[in-house]
Enzyme design. Structure first.
Site, PDB file in Angstrom:
ATOM      1  N   SER A   1      28.854 -16.732  40.960  1.00 38.38           N
ATOM      2  CA  SER A   1      29.980 -17.209  40.155  1.00 38.38           C
ATOM      3  C   SER A   1      29.423 -18.049  39.033  1.00 38.38           C
ATOM      4  O   SER A   1      28.230 -18.350  39.017  1.00 38.38           O
ATOM      5  CB  SER A   1      30.947 -18.029  41.015  1.00 38.38           C
ATOM      6  OG  SER A   1      32.078 -18.429  40.267  1.00 38.38           O
TER       7      SER A   1
ATOM      8  N   ARG B   1      29.213  -9.473  39.566  1.00 34.47           N
ATOM      9  CA  ARG B   1      30.225  -9.392  40.628  1.00 34.47           C
ATOM     10  C   ARG B   1      31.578  -9.120  39.994  1.00 34.47           C
ATOM     11  O   ARG B   1      31.904  -9.660  38.933  1.00 34.47           O
ATOM     12  CB  ARG B   1      30.276 -10.710  41.416  1.00 34.47           C
ATOM     13  CG  ARG B   1      31.204 -10.699  42.635  1.00 34.47           C
ATOM     14  CD  ARG B   1      30.673  -9.800  43.730  1.00 34.47           C
ATOM     15  NE  ARG B   1      31.391  -9.952  44.983  1.00 34.47           N
ATOM     16  CZ  ARG B   1      32.410  -9.180  45.363  1.00 34.47           C
ATOM     17  NH1 ARG B   1      32.852  -8.230  44.553  1.00 34.47           N
ATOM     18  NH2 ARG B   1      32.980  -9.358  46.541  1.00 34.47           N
TER      19      ARG B   1
ATOM     20  N   THR C   1      37.462 -20.867  43.055  1.00 36.25           N
ATOM     21  CA  THR C   1      36.892 -21.411  44.289  1.00 36.25           C
ATOM     22  C   THR C   1      37.852 -22.384  44.950  1.00 36.25           C
ATOM     23  O   THR C   1      38.025 -22.360  46.180  1.00 36.25           O
ATOM     24  CB  THR C   1      35.547 -22.102  43.999  1.00 36.25           C
ATOM     25  OG1 THR C   1      34.642 -21.162  43.415  1.00 36.25           O
ATOM     26  CG2 THR C   1      34.932 -22.648  45.279  1.00 36.25           C
TER      27      THR C   1
ATOM     28  N   CYS D   1      28.371   0.509  35.962  1.00 38.90           N
ATOM     29  CA  CYS D   1      27.565  -0.098  37.029  1.00 38.90           C
ATOM     30  C   CYS D   1      26.514  -1.017  36.413  1.00 38.90           C
ATOM     31  O   CYS D   1      25.738  -0.590  35.554  1.00 38.90           O
ATOM     32  CB  CYS D   1      26.888   0.982  37.863  1.00 38.90           C
ATOM     33  SG  CYS D   1      25.732   0.310  39.085  1.00 38.90           S
TER      34      CYS D   1
ATOM     35  N   CYS E   1      22.005  -1.244  44.574  1.00 38.47           N
ATOM     36  CA  CYS E   1      23.355  -1.828  44.551  1.00 38.47           C
ATOM     37  C   CYS E   1      23.330  -3.329  44.785  1.00 38.47           C
ATOM     38  O   CYS E   1      22.715  -3.828  45.734  1.00 38.47           O
ATOM     39  CB  CYS E   1      24.216  -1.143  45.610  1.00 38.47           C
ATOM     40  SG  CYS E   1      25.890  -1.794  45.727  1.00 38.47           S
TER      41      CYS E   1
ATOM     42  N   CYS F   1      28.623  -5.430  43.699  1.00 40.98           N
ATOM     43  CA  CYS F   1      29.609  -6.002  42.776  1.00 40.98           C
ATOM     44  C   CYS F   1      30.989  -5.377  42.964  1.00 40.98           C
ATOM     45  O   CYS F   1      31.992  -5.966  42.590  1.00 40.98           O
ATOM     46  CB  CYS F   1      29.150  -5.851  41.327  1.00 40.98           C
ATOM     47  SG  CYS F   1      29.265  -4.176  40.660  1.00 40.98           S
TER      48      CYS F   1
ATOM     49  N   CYS G   1      32.275  -0.085  40.894  1.00 43.47           N
ATOM     50  CA  CYS G   1      32.460   1.367  40.989  1.00 43.47           C
ATOM     51  C   CYS G   1      33.685   1.713  41.814  1.00 43.47           C
ATOM     52  O   CYS G   1      34.415   2.664  41.502  1.00 43.47           O
ATOM     53  CB  CYS G   1      31.214   2.014  41.588  1.00 43.47           C
ATOM     54  SG  CYS G   1      30.746   1.396  43.218  1.00 43.47           S
TER      55      CYS G   1
END
Length: 623
Positions: A105, A355, A391, A567, A592, A595, A598
């Site tokens: 984040s 992310r 958060t 991606c 990968c 995140c 996709c």
């Protein structure tokens, strides 16, 4: 609740032993999707003779996901049990090998929920080391930076907040949870939701290990474990695979707007000490995104012992229309802006990651509870978009759910809740209910400050769909919300889902991005190397396809293969097949970084992200 020994959940397919098992060779092209979530092993003769027993354990509260929401829920549950002198068990599963290793984040933290959870957070050593001391915002053109005002009391005001490395904060929350007696199991991803005969959720099963890439069992094969619970909280983060399943099964989103998402890309830099301004927060909108693309940036100066770190990143709304848009290259291009380059130039890039994030807000929140469980944190979607924070709302949702779960669990008749058996020499039967009533969580949420906060900014994100692009959002933020403070009588709609907004390639122009200069902008492969990502190569791809033929027929044929651009880790490539000289999709699943973009943006909705073998994925350190 009592642990259970191995129990049979599926018959042994035949009496042949694994040691004599031989994989069958095939002249057919290797299937892209071989994961057991998509391919029924009962019809696969290669699984004959394989013992499919699973160990089952029981707990009172099960939390699936070890981010801020899941840990806050576990902590609050154990706090309430301790206050009443009750020995209630709380178990938390996290797919990362360490708490915080998959966490990414910005991040600026509003400490409101933390203060409620731990009023003595400072004495406990919470890693909130960088209070915000300067707050700047700007609109960028290709060459200029135009300052924007930040008014006190508006969502963009960061007075009283802290710049944090969220992975470190999550790790600290984990320490507090374990001190309270929460049982934390890392490297364990939930891959299957368990239901009783009444369709109620009674826990989850972790993923199997020792399965080869072609879907066959290896000599090291072991079944996952069942964790059964009186209440299960799903805290998997944005687009969690099990959360997606229960949302669909229980029709939790039937009365809400389609969720809309963004992808956030981030780097951590060590910069020239002369340029370092600890506590400074900078945000921008505008270039390099065009007026029809939701986008914005952040640049935060951290204060850490003898270091000069800055976190920088760019968020692209996944409701964009042009299939040639590349979020990673957009991020790299943003760093070349004169106002950004001057900070980064001469520094060292030390980390990268990405992310997806929920941006739908108030009108996209699904129903939160279902029989046996509830959604918390980004599994439901509580990000406050204009604040650029989620958060604090995620943590509060976890706390509210934990309170409802505690009340529901203690209200259960103890004798009925435990597994039982007729013979004292036999192991008790696995827990199948009754499950706790968590409906109080919905009421608690509706009466909370999270509800009020998200409702007050509900029209910010969809205002970009008024027909004038980002200028609609600027007008709403600068005029409407400033006057009404969120009390307007109307609620705008997000419209179509993100994947449905993508236009065919024939209707769009290709986007030319500058080549990386290797000073402030870089290529994708060197960036992915900084994530520390690692997966067992010989396992079924966890990027599963509902139909292996659709990528060529639809994604490549109509949209020119957008997955190789959206991606941020180079997972998807269209390459030439040597045998046929035709294009085929190659899935580099080991790249990968989890995140989930996709799963969200695929225009065919053909990609279904599932949990890989435990511990696989990025190895973020304080991202």
């Amino acid at each position: 609740m009592r642990p259970h020994a191995l129990r049979r959940i599926g018959a042994i397919y035949s009496s042949s032993a694994l040691g004599t098992f031989q994989r069958r060779l095939s002249s057919q092209p290797a299937a892209l999707t071989t994961h057991y979530k998509k391919v029924d092993r009962a019809t696969d003769s290669r699984w004959e003779g394989i013992d499919m027993d699973r160990f089952a354990d029981e707990t009172d509260l099960l939390v699936v996901g070890g981010g801020p929401a899941g840990l806050a829920a576990a902590i609050r549950f154990k706090q309430m049990a301790a206050e009443q002198g009750l020995e209630l068990r709380c178990t938390l599963l996290e797919k990362a090998p360490l708490l915080g290793a998959h966490t990414l984040s910005g991040a600026v933290l509003e400490p409101r929920a933390l203060m409620e959870l731990f009023p003595d957070w400072e004495e406990r050593g919470a890693p909130l080391d960088t209070p915000v001391t300067a707050d700047r915002a700007a609109f960028l053109t290709a060459t200029h930076r135009i300052p924007l005002p930040i008014l006190s009391g508006t969502p963009t005001d960061n007075h009283g907040n802290y710049i944090v490395r969220l992975g470190k904060f999550v790790s600290w929350l984990g320490e507090q949870a374990e001190e309270l007696g929460v049982e934390v199991y890392t490297g364990q991803g939930g891959v299957e939701v368990l239901y009783n005969d009444g369709g109620e959720v009674v826990g989850v099963a972790t993923n199997d290990v020792g399965v080869a890439k072609d879907g066959s069992p290896k000599a090291s094969f072991e079944r996952g474990m069942e964790l059964r619970a009186k209440a299960t909280l799903f805290a998997e983060g944005c687009r969690g695979s099990l959360s997606k399943e229960v949302i669909e099964k229980f029709e939790l989103a039937a009365e809400s707007e389609p969720q809309t998402y963004g992808i956030g890309l981030k780097e951590l830099w060590r910069i020239d000490p002369a340029k370092h301004k600890p506590g400074t927060v900078e945000h921008s909108v505008g270039w390099p995104a065009d007026n029809n693309t939701w986008g914005g940036s952040f640049l935060y100066h951290l204060s850490e012992d003898d270091d000069t770190l800055v976190a920088c990143g760019y968020v692209v709304g996944l409701d964009y229309a042009n299939p040639y848009l590349n979020p990673f290259l957009t991020f790299q291009q943003w760093k070349t802006h004169p106002s950004i380059r001057q900070t980064l130039e001469g520094g060292e890039r030390i980390a990268y990651g990405a992310r997806a994030l929920n941006e739908g807000g108030f009108q996209s929140i699904p129903k939160l509870t279902f029989p046996g469980g509830a959604l918390i944190g980004c599994s439901a979607g509580f990000l406050n978009v204009p604040k650029i924070k989620g958060t604090h709302t995620a943590m509060k949702s976890g706390m509210l759910a934990a309170e409802a779960a505690y009340n529901g669990i203690v209200a259960l008749p103890q004798s009925e809740a435990e597994g039982s058996c007729d013979d004292a020499d036999e192991m008790p039967l696995p827990f199948t209910g009754p499950v706790a009533d968590l409906s109080g969580y919905q009421e608690r949420f509706n009466n909370s400050w999270v509800y009020d906060e998200l409702k007050s900014v509900r029209n910010m994100r969809p205002s970009a769909h008024l027909g004038i692009g980002m200028f609609g959002a600027f007008f709403y933020a600068g005029v409407v919300h400033l006057i009404t403070r969120g009390r307007e009588w109307f609620t705008l709609s997000h419209g179509a889902a993100d994947w449905a907004r993508l236009k065919p390639a024939a209707e769009c122009s290709k986007i030319e991005y500058p080549k990386p200069d290797n000073v402030v902008s870089f290529d994708l492969l060197s960036s992915v190397a900084l994530t520390g990502t690692n997966h067992e190569h010989d396992q079924p791809a966890h990027l599963t396809l509902k139909n292996d033929a659709l990528p060529l027929e639809r994604n490549l044929g109509i949209y020119d293969g957008p997955e190789q651009r959206f991606c941020p880790a180079g997972v998807y490539e269209y390459v030439e097949d040597e045998a046929s000289s035709k294009s085929r999709l190659q899935i580099n699943a080991q790249n990968c970084i989890h995140c989930k973009t996709c799963d969200i943006k695929c225009p065919s909705q053909n990609i279904d992200w599932v949990v890989p073998e435990g511990g696989g994925g990025p190895a973020y350190s304080g991202m």
